[in-house]
Design a protein around this motif. Sequence first.
Motif: not given
Length: 313
Positions: A63, A78-80, A83-84, A98, A104
């Motif tokens: 991710s 990232n998949p989101m 967000y990391q 996350y 962001k």
Amino acid sequence: MEPIRDSLKKYMGETGWEKRLNKARESLFQDERIRSWLDHHRDELADGAIEQGMAELYEYKNSTVGCHACTSLNACQNPMPGYQPELYVHLGQIHMRYQPCPSKIASEQEQKHKKLIQSMYVSEEFKKASFEQVELDDEDNTRGTAVIQAITFANEIEPKKEGKGLYLHGMFGVGKTYIAASIQNTLANRKISSLLVYAPEFFREMRQSVADGTVSEKLDAVKAVPVLILDDLGAETMSAWIRDDVLGVILQYRMTEKLPTVFTSNWDLDELEGHLAFSQKNGEERLKAKRLMERIRPMTTAVYVSGRNRRHE
């Protein structure tokens, strides 16, 4: 009948699953971030926690796509997006959550500032400002020196650790605001939030905010931003309230919290002190001006920006 465990083991061996699984595990534990995290938290983990937390470790690895080389929130892979993942230990077990990434957070702060502070610079010209586009003069080393100081500040300043900013001064049209915008964009690449406001308009906005009750909210937003850039200080019509209860409050907080401020002005520091000493209603107040300058002089490096007036070209 053959036990299910033996059948499963036989199936995995025949299909190559076991080999692929072992290869995936090997790749996982070769990941530098995974190894570093496990080494740091090993004493906190219960027996068997690593095996039980394999799913979290895999998700964490997969991710985080290029966060180290991220250029902007729009380019997030990232998949989101925005967000990391973050690994943490709870009751001896590995967990993952996350969190908003610096890009962001900076984007949300910028949107909040835009809604609150109307005097922000948001023009396309300044969004694209870059030190690479700043014109130099082969016959004027002073300008080159000023640009180098600005580049050094933008690339090395660490808010909260070092609170000394810059005071860029010079004649009309020499590019002080463009240099300030280049500082802001360099800071953005470093994931450091900043705010560039046009001082005369900001002070007018603060006076108007008395009626709608947003003075405190706007003061809090401006005084607490990691790097504040006040453009064209000295071009405003000064009042005692703006000097003492707006600018003075902002700079006092920033000095205490080691938050750097960048100023641009047509005045040098001595001329600015003279400007701040005079207010419309109270006349000349030298002592109050000196008190404010004690929040500017020690907390900035004065940088003279020379050059021709580019506004008329």
